[in-house]
Motif scaffolding. Structure first.
Motif, short mmCIF file in Angstrom:
data_model
loop_
_atom_site.label_atom_id
_atom_site.label_comp_id
_atom_site.label_asym_id
_atom_site.label_seq_id
_atom_site.Cartn_x
_atom_site.Cartn_y
_atom_site.Cartn_z
N UNK A 180 0.82 -1.21 0.00
CA UNK A 180 0.00 0.00 0.00
C UNK A 180 0.85 1.26 0.00
N UNK A 181 1.95 1.26 0.75
CA UNK A 181 2.84 2.42 0.76
C UNK A 181 3.41 2.69 -0.63
N UNK A 182 3.77 1.64 -1.32
CA UNK A 182 4.31 1.78 -2.66
C UNK A 182 3.25 2.30 -3.62
N UNK A 183 2.05 1.74 -3.51
CA UNK A 183 0.95 2.18 -4.36
C UNK A 183 0.61 3.65 -4.13
N UNK A 184 0.65 4.07 -2.89
CA UNK A 184 0.32 5.46 -2.56
C UNK A 184 1.27 6.42 -3.26
N UNK A 185 2.55 6.09 -3.27
CA UNK A 185 3.54 6.96 -3.91
C UNK A 185 3.34 7.00 -5.42
N UNK A 186 3.22 5.84 -6.04
CA UNK A 186 3.15 5.83 -7.51
C UNK A 186 1.83 6.41 -8.00
N UNK A 187 0.75 6.25 -7.23
CA UNK A 187 -0.53 6.81 -7.64
C UNK A 187 -0.50 8.33 -7.66
N UNK A 188 0.32 8.91 -6.79
CA UNK A 188 0.42 10.37 -6.71
C UNK A 188 1.53 10.94 -7.57
N UNK A 189 2.26 10.08 -8.28
CA UNK A 189 3.40 10.51 -9.09
C UNK A 189 2.89 11.09 -10.41
N UNK A 190 2.84 12.40 -10.49
CA UNK A 190 2.27 13.09 -11.65
C UNK A 190 3.10 12.81 -12.90
N UNK A 191 2.42 12.43 -13.97
CA UNK A 191 3.09 12.17 -15.23
C UNK A 191 3.53 10.73 -15.43
N UNK A 192 3.29 9.90 -14.43
CA UNK A 192 3.67 8.48 -14.52
C UNK A 192 2.41 7.62 -14.38
N UNK A 193 2.44 6.43 -14.97
CA UNK A 193 1.38 5.46 -14.73
C UNK A 193 1.95 4.22 -14.07
N UNK A 194 1.08 3.38 -13.55
CA UNK A 194 1.55 2.27 -12.72
C UNK A 194 0.55 1.13 -12.73
N UNK A 195 1.02 -0.03 -12.28
CA UNK A 195 0.15 -1.20 -12.15
C UNK A 195 0.71 -2.10 -11.05
N UNK A 196 -0.18 -2.75 -10.35
CA UNK A 196 0.19 -3.74 -9.33
C UNK A 196 -0.10 -5.13 -9.87
N UNK A 197 0.92 -5.99 -9.86
CA UNK A 197 0.77 -7.38 -10.29
C UNK A 197 0.11 -7.48 -11.67
N UNK A 198 0.67 -6.71 -12.59
CA UNK A 198 0.23 -6.76 -13.98
C UNK A 198 1.01 -7.82 -14.73
N UNK A 199 1.68 -7.41 -15.82
CA UNK A 199 2.46 -8.38 -16.60
C UNK A 199 3.59 -8.97 -15.76
N UNK A 200 4.14 -8.17 -14.85
CA UNK A 200 5.24 -8.65 -14.01
C UNK A 200 4.80 -8.69 -12.55
N UNK A 201 4.71 -9.90 -12.02
CA UNK A 201 4.17 -10.11 -10.67
C UNK A 201 5.25 -10.40 -9.63
N UNK A 202 6.49 -10.22 -10.04
CA UNK A 202 7.61 -10.58 -9.17
C UNK A 202 8.29 -11.81 -9.71
#
Length: 266
Positions: A180-202
């Protein structure tokens, strides 16, 4: 040659770099074809990108190239993504599906066994030792596995890859607070997009070491190379201007997960 580099720190956070190495022993280099010698599938400059972002973090970096053997693949050769295009323990092709070895010079069983012994195993022994050292000090260890990849690779995925690709094997490899901490940062990162457990799940590293029940947490960050390289083509030059805002967000992630760590002791 030394097959890994370790810089010990005092933080509960460990940064791992399995794919920044470009060392290829001469006998293996001679077997690579012209395409393979480009070393295109390197995680270019990722160790430089993260340098200094968390002053107390331990770092463990493989110095050998993933074409020697991939330090983020299951040593048993089991696919991370069954049914999808991917590259194996010792890749036969690059990420575009093009051969990287001269005709008849691809890796055999003896190559796999030798490179597991000489490269893969020592890197993971070093990483496992640092995880245990850090956990002994803090009662918890958080492994943050650092990666990058070109943003357009039709052989592996359709369209453009998001800038931030967070992998936790569907939440299995770390406490939800880290995710959740990681998601919070990337969601607020203006100009960037993000995904959790998309094509790369670890990759294998994240899935193997991530055991929250014993206070070892793991998360993978796969960054699109368009976020920090001048171009996603040779010479794969680092773009400091692009990287500057990205580093702010990455530092925010690392600081937040470090702050979370004391509450995750067992």
């Amino acid at each position: 040659m030394a097959v890994f580099e370790v810089k010990q720190g005092s933080s509960p956070v460990i940064l791992a770099f399995p794919h920044t190495g470009i060392d290829v022993p001469g006998d293996i280099w001679e077997r690579l074809n012209e395409n393979g010698r480009i070393l295109a599938d390197t995680d270019w400059h990722i160790d430089h990108l993260y340098d200094g972002l968390l002053s107390g973090a331990t770092t463990v970096r493989a110095t050998f190239h993933r074409y020697v053997i991939d330090a983020n693949r299951d040593p048993a050769g089991v696919s991370l993504y069954p049914g999808q295009n991917t590259t194996g323990l010792i890749p036969e092709t690059d990420f575009d599906g093009k051969p990287i070895w001269k005709d008849g010079q691809g890796p055999g069983e003896a190559d796999i066994a030798g490179r597991l012994r000489d490269f893969h195993a020592p890197y993971h022994a070093a990483l496992a030792a640092e995880i245990e050292r850090v956990r002994a000090i803090h009662g918890v260890a958080i492994l943050y596995d650092c990666h990058s990849i070109r943003s357009h690779i039709p052989f592996l995925f359709e369209g453009k890859l998001p800038d931030f690709n967070i992998g936790t094997d569907m939440g299995k490899t770390c406490d939800g607070a880290i995710e959740q901490a990681t998601l919070t940062v990337v969601a607020a990162a203006e100009g960037y997009d993000s995904v959790l457990n998309g094509r790369f799940k670890g990759g294998w590293t994240t899935r193997h070491y991530g055991q929250p029940e014993i206070a070892v947490h793991a998360i993978q960050m796969e960054l699109a190379q368009s976020t920090h390289l001048q171009t996603e083509a040779p010479p794969f030059a680092y773009d400091a201007a692009k990287a500057k805002p990205l580093r702010v967000h990455l530092k925010d992630i690392l600081v937040r997960i470090e702050q979370i760590a004391p509450g995750l002791k067992r």
